[in-house]
Structure formats: structure tokens, C-alpha cells
Design a protein around this motif. Sequence first.
Motif, PDB file in Angstrom:
ATOM      1  N   THR A 130       0.799  -1.225   0.000  1.00  0.00           N
ATOM      2  CA  THR A 130       0.000   0.000   0.000  1.00  0.00           C
ATOM      3  C   THR A 130       0.832   1.275   0.000  1.00  0.00           C
ATOM      4  OG1 THR A 130      -0.139  -0.057   2.403  1.00  0.00           O
ATOM      5  CG2 THR A 130      -1.933  -1.110   1.170  1.00  0.00           C
ATOM      6  N   THR A 131       2.138   1.159   0.010  1.00  0.00           N
ATOM      7  CA  THR A 131       2.980   2.351  -0.042  1.00  0.00           C
ATOM      8  C   THR A 131       3.955   2.231  -1.197  1.00  0.00           C
ATOM      9  OG1 THR A 131       4.725   1.473   1.357  1.00  0.00           O
ATOM     10  CG2 THR A 131       2.887   2.554   2.473  1.00  0.00           C
ATOM     11  N   ILE A 132       4.604   3.332  -1.513  1.00  0.00           N
ATOM     12  CA  ILE A 132       5.578   3.321  -2.601  1.00  0.00           C
ATOM     13  C   ILE A 132       6.883   2.677  -2.144  1.00  0.00           C
ATOM     14  CG2 ILE A 132       6.913   4.848  -4.129  1.00  0.00           C
ATOM     15  CD1 ILE A 132       4.449   6.564  -4.352  1.00  0.00           C
ATOM     16  N   LEU A 133       7.079   2.517  -0.838  1.00  0.00           N
ATOM     17  CA  LEU A 133       8.242   1.777  -0.345  1.00  0.00           C
ATOM     18  C   LEU A 133       8.095   0.324  -0.785  1.00  0.00           C
ATOM     19  CD1 LEU A 133       8.390   3.161   3.306  1.00  0.00           C
ATOM     20  CD2 LEU A 133       9.836   3.813   1.382  1.00  0.00           C
ATOM     21  N   GLY A 134       9.167  -0.300  -1.166  1.00  0.00           N
ATOM     22  CA  GLY A 134       9.109  -1.689  -1.607  1.00  0.00           C
ATOM     23  C   GLY A 134       8.580  -1.823  -3.020  1.00  0.00           C
ATOM     24  N   THR A 135       8.662  -0.744  -3.794  1.00  0.00           N
ATOM     25  CA  THR A 135       8.192  -0.768  -5.178  1.00  0.00           C
ATOM     26  C   THR A 135       9.300  -0.281  -6.100  1.00  0.00           C
ATOM     27  OG1 THR A 135       7.300   1.470  -5.081  1.00  0.00           O
ATOM     28  CG2 THR A 135       5.794  -0.311  -4.496  1.00  0.00           C
ATOM     29  N   SER A 136       9.079  -0.466  -7.384  1.00  0.00           N
ATOM     30  CA  SER A 136      10.044  -0.030  -8.390  1.00  0.00           C
ATOM     31  C   SER A 136       9.302   0.781  -9.452  1.00  0.00           C
ATOM     32  CB  SER A 136      10.699  -1.258  -9.019  1.00  0.00           C
ATOM     33  OG  SER A 136      11.473  -0.896 -10.126  1.00  0.00           O
ATOM     34  N   LEU A 137       9.826   1.965  -9.788  1.00  0.00           N
ATOM     35  CA  LEU A 137       9.206   2.792 -10.818  1.00  0.00           C
ATOM     36  C   LEU A 137       9.401   2.126 -12.172  1.00  0.00           C
ATOM     37  CD1 LEU A 137       7.785   5.379 -11.754  1.00  0.00           C
ATOM     38  CD2 LEU A 137      10.018   6.482 -11.834  1.00  0.00           C
ATOM     39  N   GLU A 138       8.311   1.767 -12.816  1.00  0.00           N
ATOM     40  CA  GLU A 138       8.373   1.063 -14.097  1.00  0.00           C
ATOM     41  C   GLU A 138       8.018   1.959 -15.273  1.00  0.00           C
ATOM     42  OE1 GLU A 138       9.530  -1.955 -14.439  1.00  0.00           O
ATOM     43  OE2 GLU A 138       9.719  -2.249 -12.287  1.00  0.00           O
ATOM     44  N   LEU A 139       7.159   2.956 -15.053  1.00  0.00           N
ATOM     45  CA  LEU A 139       6.644   3.758 -16.156  1.00  0.00           C
ATOM     46  C   LEU A 139       6.374   5.173 -15.678  1.00  0.00           C
ATOM     47  CD1 LEU A 139       3.884   2.750 -18.588  1.00  0.00           C
ATOM     48  CD2 LEU A 139       3.428   4.643 -17.067  1.00  0.00           C
ATOM     49  N   ARG A 140       6.727   6.150 -16.507  1.00  0.00           N
ATOM     50  CA  ARG A 140       6.417   7.558 -16.227  1.00  0.00           C
ATOM     51  C   ARG A 140       5.700   8.126 -17.448  1.00  0.00           C
ATOM     52  NH1 ARG A 140      11.413  10.813 -15.093  1.00  0.00           N
ATOM     53  NH2 ARG A 140      11.101  10.098 -12.981  1.00  0.00           N
ATOM     54  N   PHE A 141       4.459   8.576 -17.250  1.00  0.00           N
ATOM     55  CA  PHE A 141       3.662   9.188 -18.317  1.00  0.00           C
ATOM     56  C   PHE A 141       3.391  10.628 -17.911  1.00  0.00           C
ATOM     57  CE2 PHE A 141      -0.519  10.289 -20.124  1.00  0.00           C
ATOM     58  CZ  PHE A 141      -0.222  10.146 -21.466  1.00  0.00           C
ATOM     59  N   THR A 142       3.687  11.571 -18.801  1.00  0.00           N
ATOM     60  CA  THR A 142       3.515  12.990 -18.504  1.00  0.00           C
ATOM     61  C   THR A 142       2.752  13.674 -19.630  1.00  0.00           C
ATOM     62  OG1 THR A 142       5.656  12.962 -17.384  1.00  0.00           O
ATOM     63  CG2 THR A 142       4.741  15.108 -17.885  1.00  0.00           C
ATOM     64  N   VAL A 143       1.819  14.530 -19.248  1.00  0.00           N
ATOM     65  CA  VAL A 143       1.086  15.358 -20.219  1.00  0.00           C
ATOM     66  C   VAL A 143       1.259  16.812 -19.798  1.00  0.00           C
ATOM     67  CG1 VAL A 143      -1.148  15.930 -21.218  1.00  0.00           C
ATOM     68  CG2 VAL A 143      -0.651  13.573 -20.599  1.00  0.00           C
ATOM     69  N   VAL A 144       1.692  17.637 -20.744  1.00  0.00           N
ATOM     70  CA  VAL A 144       1.810  19.082 -20.515  1.00  0.00           C
ATOM     71  C   VAL A 144       0.932  19.770 -21.542  1.00  0.00           C
ATOM     72  CG1 VAL A 144       3.369  21.070 -20.645  1.00  0.00           C
ATOM     73  CG2 VAL A 144       4.146  18.942 -19.578  1.00  0.00           C
ATOM     74  N   GLU A 145       0.033  20.632 -21.065  1.00  0.00           N
ATOM     75  CA  GLU A 145      -0.809  21.438 -21.954  1.00  0.00           C
ATOM     76  C   GLU A 145      -0.536  22.895 -21.625  1.00  0.00           C
ATOM     77  OE1 GLU A 145      -4.563  19.785 -20.801  1.00  0.00           O
ATOM     78  OE2 GLU A 145      -4.593  18.422 -22.511  1.00  0.00           O
ATOM     79  N   GLY A 146      -0.032  23.635 -22.589  1.00  0.00           N
ATOM     80  CA  GLY A 146       0.364  25.016 -22.371  1.00  0.00           C
ATOM     81  C   GLY A 146       1.814  25.190 -22.771  1.00  0.00           C
ATOM     82  N   LEU A 147       2.550  25.930 -21.973  1.00  0.00           N
ATOM     83  CA  LEU A 147       3.967  26.168 -22.219  1.00  0.00           C
ATOM     84  C   LEU A 147       4.767  25.264 -21.292  1.00  0.00           C
ATOM     85  CD1 LEU A 147       6.176  27.904 -23.575  1.00  0.00           C
ATOM     86  CD2 LEU A 147       5.911  29.504 -21.666  1.00  0.00           C
ATOM     87  N   GLY A 148       5.656  24.463 -21.854  1.00  0.00           N
ATOM     88  CA  GLY A 148       6.427  23.536 -21.042  1.00  0.00           C
ATOM     89  C   GLY A 148       7.892  23.547 -21.396  1.00  0.00           C
ATOM     90  N   PHE A 149       8.730  23.441 -20.380  1.00  0.00           N
ATOM     91  CA  PHE A 149      10.175  23.340 -20.550  1.00  0.00           C
ATOM     92  C   PHE A 149      10.634  22.142 -19.737  1.00  0.00           C
ATOM     93  CE2 PHE A 149      14.418  24.292 -18.814  1.00  0.00           C
ATOM     94  CZ  PHE A 149      15.131  24.316 -20.005  1.00  0.00           C
ATOM     95  N   VAL A 150      11.418  21.256 -20.341  1.00  0.00           N
ATOM     96  CA  VAL A 150      11.854  20.050 -19.644  1.00  0.00           C
ATOM     97  C   VAL A 150      13.319  19.740 -19.951  1.00  0.00           C
ATOM     98  CG1 VAL A 150      11.096  18.473 -21.469  1.00  0.00           C
ATOM     99  CG2 VAL A 150      11.273  17.631 -19.139  1.00  0.00           C
ATOM    100  N   ILE A 151      14.018  19.274 -18.918  1.00  0.00           N
ATOM    101  CA  ILE A 151      15.373  18.734 -19.069  1.00  0.00           C
ATOM    102  C   ILE A 151      15.387  17.438 -18.276  1.00  0.00           C
ATOM    103  CG2 ILE A 151      17.810  19.017 -18.534  1.00  0.00           C
ATOM    104  CD1 ILE A 151      17.437  22.007 -18.632  1.00  0.00           C
TER     105      ILE A 151
END
Length: 140
Positions: free
Chosen positions: A65-86
Motif C-alpha cells: 500500500t505504499t511506494i516503499l518496496g516498489t520499483s518505478l516502471e513507467l512515467r507518463f507525462t502530459v503538458v498542456e500550455g507552455l512547457g520546458f523540460v530537461i
Amino acid sequence: MQLSACSINHLGTASHDVVPANDGIVDQLTAFGLHIETRRDLFSVTLGRYRSLLAYSKICKQNSTTILGTSLELRFTVVEGLGFVINGREAGLSIGRRESLRLRPIGLGESSFRRILFDPRRPEATVVQIDFDENICGVH
């Protein structure tokens, strides 16, 4: 100029939710206005709407039930407007709508099976199944 909403990571006017999913957890963040997101390998600034869904697999069932003991498998991001990313693989400026999907890279010498079913409109229906050849949790 007056901004009606500002947030940094999970603080401020951002809406944050952790959704249980099938064999995983989805960390959902939605922010409007000016939003700054910082992580170890990411820096982004958005003026508009920012939404991220992070899908974690449950490595050890005991910590389900917590993020402890887990592994990040997927990251999905949506930006609507002006976005800057590095981040580690890209740097860019976008105007309009931008979607980004990143999977966890398979490590050199890693032996595992990964199955991910993902619909960003229904994060609770996400399925993340990982089967490692090694005994990670003490039970295999």
C-alpha cells in the motif's frame, strides 16, 4: 502578472493521489498554473496544465500500500500550455500539448519478465507484472 495557482512537486495547489492498481501502485499528480517538477533525473517548468502518472510495480507483496518496496516502471507525462523540460534523454520547449512516456530501462545483465497494461484515462486499471529470476523478497 498574477498566477492563480502555483506548485512545486507535490506541494502547493497540485492534486496528488496514490491509486492502487493490479500488482502495482499509480502515483498521480495534476497541477494547473505554474508548476515546477524536480526529481533526481528531471527538471520541468509548466505554465498551463501538468499531469504525471508514475506506475510502480510491487517488488515485495508485504509492502503493497505504499511506494516503499516498489520499483518505478513507467512515467507518463502530459503538458498542456507552455512547457520546458530537461531530463537524462531530452531537453526541450513545447507550446500546446505534449505527451511523454518513459519505461524503466532494463539493466545490463538483468533477467526479468515485465508486462505493463496502461491506460492514462483509467490509472486504477493499470497492470504491472514483474517476474525476476532472482530471489529479491525472500520468496520466489
